[in-house]
Scaffold this active site. Structure first.
Site, PDB file in Angstrom:
ATOM      1  N   ARG A 205      27.912  19.376  28.238  1.00 46.57           N
ATOM      2  CA  ARG A 205      28.882  20.316  27.673  1.00 46.57           C
ATOM      3  C   ARG A 205      28.523  20.547  26.205  1.00 46.57           C
ATOM      4  NH1 ARG A 205      31.795  16.538  30.716  1.00 46.57           N
ATOM      5  NH2 ARG A 205      33.156  17.421  32.354  1.00 46.57           N
ATOM      6  N   LYS A 229      34.033  13.857  28.539  1.00 48.43           N
ATOM      7  CA  LYS A 229      35.378  14.426  28.585  1.00 48.43           C
ATOM      8  C   LYS A 229      36.239  13.600  29.535  1.00 48.43           C
ATOM      9  CE  LYS A 229      37.757  18.699  29.910  1.00 48.43           C
ATOM     10  NZ  LYS A 229      37.568  20.060  30.478  1.00 48.43           N
ATOM     11  N   HIS A 308      28.336  27.737  28.012  1.00 48.62           N
ATOM     12  CA  HIS A 308      28.881  27.043  29.188  1.00 48.62           C
ATOM     13  C   HIS A 308      28.184  27.496  30.469  1.00 48.62           C
ATOM     14  CE1 HIS A 308      31.747  24.356  31.000  1.00 48.62           C
ATOM     15  NE2 HIS A 308      32.097  25.269  31.886  1.00 48.62           N
ATOM     16  N   ARG A 311      25.253  25.435  31.292  1.00 48.91           N
ATOM     17  CA  ARG A 311      25.642  24.238  32.064  1.00 48.91           C
ATOM     18  C   ARG A 311      25.757  24.585  33.547  1.00 48.91           C
ATOM     19  NH1 ARG A 311      28.714  19.288  32.252  1.00 48.91           N
ATOM     20  NH2 ARG A 311      30.701  19.509  33.336  1.00 48.91           N
ATOM     21  N   HIS A 333      32.043  15.330  36.092  1.00 46.38           N
ATOM     22  CA  HIS A 333      33.277  15.868  36.661  1.00 46.38           C
ATOM     23  C   HIS A 333      34.190  14.728  37.113  1.00 46.38           C
ATOM     24  CE1 HIS A 333      31.341  19.990  37.808  1.00 46.38           C
ATOM     25  NE2 HIS A 333      31.762  19.960  36.559  1.00 46.38           N
ATOM     26  N   TYR A 342      29.295  24.825  42.962  1.00 51.71           N
ATOM     27  CA  TYR A 342      27.848  24.997  43.092  1.00 51.71           C
ATOM     28  C   TYR A 342      27.396  25.062  44.542  1.00 51.71           C
ATOM     29  CZ  TYR A 342      28.804  23.886  38.345  1.00 51.71           C
ATOM     30  OH  TYR A 342      29.363  23.909  37.092  1.00 51.71           O
TER      31      TYR A 342
END
Length: 360
Positions: A205, A229, A308, A311, A333, A342
């Site tokens: 990120r 994150k 982004h 990514r 994630h 994806y």
């Protein structure tokens, strides 16, 4: 605490002073579980809501911090409906459906805390009646919808290498008649290519890139250590691998980082920029990296490409060679539900992804 969190914590501490006492209490309650960045968004959402309450005459408070619990208790469904309409139709800064959903969700969290968790001195709930409990917030952000929006707006296959090559060489040809742009490019092309290559070969990120320090890189093992994150353990950095391509681009940048950006010894940041009028390099900001990618993307013929979406580009390419769980871990994630985007972006079917999940 990482750099962005430090900045947002300072902003949060400042903004919360303008909130009612019960909001300050809620933020303190949530601090161990949520990042300062997330809580700052909460406070901004409450600021919008309290401003609206006062403007509509639903609160007699002269300023937001004077809004009372009693004023929240007597709100009706029609008031909440009016607020939702306000968010979607206001002239300045109209909100998308996703943003409206998030703003209402922030309110639900606050009202839930006040009615179900917080107590007064006699052990009664602070809020006796919770109007927000009646509000159903439908999930809007479905993986297949996100994938549909990304189609044609990310880099695919050979374009990943082509974009890095364009930053290093192609861009200069396109701006050869612009001396200022040409000078800036000559100064920063290795750095810019290194940042781009790192994201396209690891899926970091932008906030993770900004927070990187020199000591976080292990070039020999093609590994980085990053603050992920959602991880509120300020002492733990997650190891993240990157591909060989990024190793070469990082090495090229590291060879000139000190001399070209004149970094003082105390500056630990990996990626530096020298601001106008300054003699020493300082940590690049998130906004600077975002603007840098947009600049190159427009000239490259991919105007929709953002930092982004780099990514997303990596994740789509990575998922073609790996399963949904490995992709989830690489991207950091919290759930495979997010990673399912994806599966929709590749030739792999959702049924394949689900079967693999069952096997694991």
């Amino acid at each position: 605490m990482n750099v962005q969190k430090e900045i947002d914590r300072i902003k949060l501490d400042d903004k919360v002073l303008g909130m009612p006492w019960f909001v300050q209490q809620f933020i303190d309650y949530k601090l161990p579980d949520l990042s300062p960045s997330t809580l700052l968004e909460y406070v901004r959402d409450y600021e919008t809501f309290f401003n609206w309450l006062r403007a509509e005459g639903l609160s007699s408070a002269a300023e937001n911090k004077e809004v009372t619990l009693q004023e929240l208790e007597v709100l009706r469904m029609e008031n909440v409906t009016s607020y939702r309409i306000f968010l979607t139709t206001k002239r300045e800064g109209t909100n998308s459906r996703i943003t409206v959903s998030r703003k209402l969700s922030s309110l639900r969290s606050l009202f839930h805390y006040l009615s179900q968790i917080a107590e007064d001195e006699e052990f009664y709930p602070l809020l006796k009646r919770n109007i927000m409990a009646k509000i159903e917030i439908k999930r809007i952000h479905k993986p297949k919808d996100t994938a549909a929006k990304l189609k044609g707006k990310i880099l695919e296959e050979d374009e990943l290498l082509e974009f890095i090559g364009y930053i290093l060489e192609g861009y200069a040809k396109d701006v050869e008649n612009n001396k200022q742009a040409l000078y800036a490019h000559e100064l920063n092309k290795e750095r810019d290519a290194s940042i781009t290559s790192l994201i396209l070969n690891s899926g970091l990120r932008v906030s993770e890139v900004v927070n990187l320090n020199i000591d976080d890189i292990d070039l020999n093992n093609k590994m980085l250590y990053v603050y992920r994150k959602g991880n509120n353990d300020e002492t733990f950095k997650t190891p993240v691998y990157f591909r060989e391509q990024a190793k070469d681009d990082l090495a090229a940048y590291l060879n000139l980082r000190q001399t070209r950006y004149k970094a003082p010894k105390k500056e630990k940041a990996l990626f530096l920029a020298v601001a106008n009028g300054q003699n020493e390099g300082r940590r690049m900001t998130k906004r600077a990296i975002q603007a840098m990618i947009i600049k190159y993307a427009k000239r490259f013929g991919k105007p929709y490409l953002t930092v982004h979406k780099l990514r997303h580009s990596f994740a789509t390419d990575y998922y073609l060679q790996n399963d949904i769980y490995k992709t989830k871990e690489q991207l950091g994630h919290a759930s495979t539900e997010t990673t399912e985007v994806y599966a929709h972006l590749t030739d792999k079917t959702m049924s394949e992804a689900i079967e693999r999940r069952a096997d694991d």
